[in-house]
Design a protein around this motif. Structure first.
Motif, PDB file in Angstrom:
ATOM      1  N   LEU A 225       0.840  -1.198   0.000  1.00  0.00           N
ATOM      2  CA  LEU A 225       0.000   0.000   0.000  1.00  0.00           C
ATOM      3  C   LEU A 225       0.877   1.251   0.000  1.00  0.00           C
ATOM      4  N   ALA A 226       1.898   1.247   0.850  1.00  0.00           N
ATOM      5  CA  ALA A 226       2.783   2.414   0.924  1.00  0.00           C
ATOM      6  C   ALA A 226       3.487   2.658  -0.405  1.00  0.00           C
ATOM      7  N   GLU A 227       3.978   1.601  -1.010  1.00  0.00           N
ATOM      8  CA  GLU A 227       4.699   1.751  -2.277  1.00  0.00           C
ATOM      9  C   GLU A 227       3.774   2.233  -3.392  1.00  0.00           C
ATOM     10  N   ARG A 228       2.575   1.707  -3.442  1.00  0.00           N
ATOM     11  CA  ARG A 228       1.627   2.068  -4.500  1.00  0.00           C
ATOM     12  C   ARG A 228       1.267   3.548  -4.437  1.00  0.00           C
ATOM     13  N   TYR A 229       1.149   4.088  -3.219  1.00  0.00           N
ATOM     14  CA  TYR A 229       0.623   5.453  -3.085  1.00  0.00           C
ATOM     15  C   TYR A 229       1.660   6.445  -2.564  1.00  0.00           C
ATOM     16  N   GLY A 230       2.934   6.103  -2.696  1.00  0.00           N
ATOM     17  CA  GLY A 230       4.001   7.043  -2.394  1.00  0.00           C
ATOM     18  C   GLY A 230       4.164   7.385  -0.929  1.00  0.00           C
ATOM     19  N   LEU A 231       3.878   6.416  -0.052  1.00  0.00           N
ATOM     20  CA  LEU A 231       3.998   6.639   1.386  1.00  0.00           C
ATOM     21  C   LEU A 231       5.181   5.863   1.958  1.00  0.00           C
ATOM     22  N   ASP A 232       5.522   6.162   3.212  1.00  0.00           N
ATOM     23  CA  ASP A 232       6.587   5.458   3.922  1.00  0.00           C
ATOM     24  C   ASP A 232       6.003   4.784   5.159  1.00  0.00           C
ATOM     25  N   GLN A 233       6.127   3.453   5.187  1.00  0.00           N
ATOM     26  CA  GLN A 233       5.647   2.684   6.329  1.00  0.00           C
ATOM     27  C   GLN A 233       6.756   2.530   7.366  1.00  0.00           C
ATOM     28  N   GLU A 234       6.428   2.796   8.624  1.00  0.00           N
ATOM     29  CA  GLU A 234       7.336   2.524   9.737  1.00  0.00           C
ATOM     30  C   GLU A 234       6.597   1.618  10.717  1.00  0.00           C
ATOM     31  N   ALA A 235       7.089   0.406  10.881  1.00  0.00           N
ATOM     32  CA  ALA A 235       6.402  -0.570  11.728  1.00  0.00           C
ATOM     33  C   ALA A 235       7.058  -0.664  13.100  1.00  0.00           C
ATOM     34  N   ILE A 236       6.225  -0.785  14.124  1.00  0.00           N
ATOM     35  CA  ILE A 236       6.734  -0.991  15.478  1.00  0.00           C
ATOM     36  C   ILE A 236       7.372  -2.374  15.572  1.00  0.00           C
ATOM     37  N   SER A 237       6.655  -3.366  15.052  1.00  0.00           N
ATOM     38  CA  SER A 237       7.160  -4.736  15.035  1.00  0.00           C
ATOM     39  C   SER A 237       7.426  -5.148  13.597  1.00  0.00           C
ATOM     40  N   GLY A 238       7.839  -6.397  13.409  1.00  0.00           N
ATOM     41  CA  GLY A 238       8.037  -6.921  12.060  1.00  0.00           C
ATOM     42  C   GLY A 238       6.726  -7.430  11.517  1.00  0.00           C
ATOM     43  N   VAL A 239       6.748  -8.564  10.810  1.00  0.00           N
ATOM     44  CA  VAL A 239       5.517  -9.116  10.269  1.00  0.00           C
ATOM     45  C   VAL A 239       4.673  -9.790  11.333  1.00  0.00           C
ATOM     46  N   ASP A 240       5.268 -10.091  12.485  1.00  0.00           N
ATOM     47  CA  ASP A 240       4.521 -10.689  13.579  1.00  0.00           C
ATOM     48  C   ASP A 240       3.972  -9.578  14.468  1.00  0.00           C
ATOM     49  N   PRO A 241       2.654  -9.348  14.442  1.00  0.00           N
ATOM     50  CA  PRO A 241       2.092  -8.230  15.195  1.00  0.00           C
ATOM     51  C   PRO A 241       2.189  -8.401  16.702  1.00  0.00           C
ATOM     52  N   GLU A 242       2.474  -9.623  17.166  1.00  0.00           N
ATOM     53  CA  GLU A 242       2.554  -9.856  18.600  1.00  0.00           C
ATOM     54  C   GLU A 242       3.977  -9.743  19.149  1.00  0.00           C
ATOM     55  N   SER A 243       4.976  -9.562  18.277  1.00  0.00           N
ATOM     56  CA  SER A 243       6.355  -9.495  18.760  1.00  0.00           C
ATOM     57  C   SER A 243       6.603  -8.175  19.482  1.00  0.00           C
ATOM     58  N   GLU A 244       7.475  -8.213  20.462  1.00  0.00           N
ATOM     59  CA  GLU A 244       7.776  -7.025  21.256  1.00  0.00           C
ATOM     60  C   GLU A 244       8.926  -6.241  20.622  1.00  0.00           C
ATOM     61  N   PRO A 245       8.740  -4.961  20.371  1.00  0.00           N
ATOM     62  CA  PRO A 245       9.840  -4.159  19.824  1.00  0.00           C
ATOM     63  C   PRO A 245      10.886  -3.886  20.893  1.00  0.00           C
ATOM     64  N   SER A 246      12.115  -3.669  20.480  1.00  0.00           N
ATOM     65  CA  SER A 246      13.182  -3.360  21.431  1.00  0.00           C
ATOM     66  C   SER A 246      13.056  -1.910  21.889  1.00  0.00           C
ATOM     67  N   PRO A 247      13.638  -1.581  23.043  1.00  0.00           N
ATOM     68  CA  PRO A 247      13.661  -0.177  23.492  1.00  0.00           C
ATOM     69  C   PRO A 247      14.322   0.743  22.461  1.00  0.00           C
ATOM     70  N   ALA A 248      15.343   0.216  21.756  1.00  0.00           N
ATOM     71  CA  ALA A 248      16.028   1.034  20.745  1.00  0.00           C
ATOM     72  C   ALA A 248      15.082   1.382  19.597  1.00  0.00           C
TER      73      ALA A 248
END
Length: 323
Positions: A225-248
């Motif tokens: 979606l981001a690529e099609r419409y010229g946007l930039d996606q920034e995800a908290i986690s990876g493809v697993d929505p339940e994974s915990e992001p690092s403090p960094a």
């Protein structure tokens, strides 16, 4: 890899055996997966189910393996579902999204198998800024934001143009499985492709002029979606929505939000909103829903693919400052 996504070898073997039994119980090549004479279609999860229903309409009976409210990445296959696969006339799935489904489909023996991943070109997407172990991520945390074959992103249905390509392939498979109704399948496919083309135009027009091009979301499902419409996606986690992001990573996103004029942190309906709300609270940002459309529940902002996609568009326009 999230161990919850794997099914034990013994359980898989038992499930496959049941599936084989179901196949031999069928009355030969002319058997259908539905008792009322309709073409029996088994779809792996909602986006595939929606295509089969829209194209097949009254000529098909569609069963979904991923029930409403279940996060499809974590689906485990039961022996009953494997037997259901073996009895289907047509199976529609997206290889690499659900490892358990991939294994069961490979063992099903079904003649008409539609792998959506072969019907359009899959691409590799990141979550925006790549980050590695030097930023404090332990090896194996999954921050490459990709999975599947060669790390390709499977979330193609969130690009209406790519979804339309898949629709054409599903239509062709139904024509092959049920040639007596081929004309109806072609007509329904053409109508669906027309609606998806119109949706694509709505997104292009609606996101053409925005104050910001960057959006933050729970997991990296929105690369197409981001690529099609010229946007930039920034995800908290990876493809697993339940994974915990690092403090960094959380600290990085806080800085990015200020730099890129981000107003909103998006969360989704089938996964926890804890990290999204934490980030929003720490940065003074708003929260809203950006639905990856992996399933429809009573919490979804719409009753079907088109309604939820238009809700996504409205929420993106508001968050990005569309003019």
């Amino acid at each position: 890899m999230n161990v919850r996504r794997l099914i034990p070898t013994a359980a898989l073997a038992g499930a496959v055996a049941l599936g084989a039994t179901a196949l031999t119980a069928c009355s030969g090549a002319g058997a259908t997966g539905s008792k009322d004479g309709k073409v029996g279609v088994t779809a792996s999860f909602y986006p595939m189910q929606f295509l089969a229903e829209q194209i097949g309409k009254d000529h098909v009976k569609v069963d979904g393996l991923t029930k409403p409210g279940v996060e499809p990445h974590d689906l485990e296959i039961t022996p009953k579902q494997t037997a259901q696969l073996g009895e289907a006339d047509v199976v529609v799935y997206l290889k690499s999204l659900q490892p358990a489904v991939d294994k069961a489909v490979a063992q099903s023996g079904v003649k008409n198998i539609v792998d959506a991943a072969t019907l359009t070109e899959l691409e590799v997407h990141g979550s925006g800024h790549e980050h590695g172990a030097e930023e404090g991520h332990a090896e194996g945390e999954g921050h490459d934001h990709s999975h599947g074959e060669a790390g390709k992103d499977p979330h193609v249905w969130l690009d209406p143009s790519k979804y339309a390509e898949i629709a054409k392939g599903v239509g062709a498979a139904l024509e092959k499985a049920d040639p007596d109704h081929a004309a109806d399948y072609r007509k329904n496919t053409d109508e669906l492709v027309g609606k998806l083309t119109a949706l694509d135009t709505e997104f292009k027009d609606g996101l053409q002029n925005t104050a910001s091009k960057t959006f933050i979301t729970t997991h990296s499902a929105f690369g197409y979606l981001a690529e099609r419409y010229g946007l930039d996606q920034e995800a908290i986690s990876g493809v697993d929505p339940e994974s915990e992001p690092s403090p960094a990573r959380m600290k990085e996103l806080q800085g990015l939000a200020k730099q890129e004029n981000v107003s909103t942190v998006f969360f989704e309906t089938l996964a926890s909103d804890k990290t999204a709300r934490t980030l929003a609270a720490d940065t003074g940002l708003k929260t809203d829903v950006l639905d990856p459309l992996e399933g429809i529940t009573d919490k979804s902002q719409g009753a079907d693919y088109f309604e939820v996609m238009r809700s996504n568009l409205k929420n993106l326009q508001k968050a990005l400052g569309a003019k």
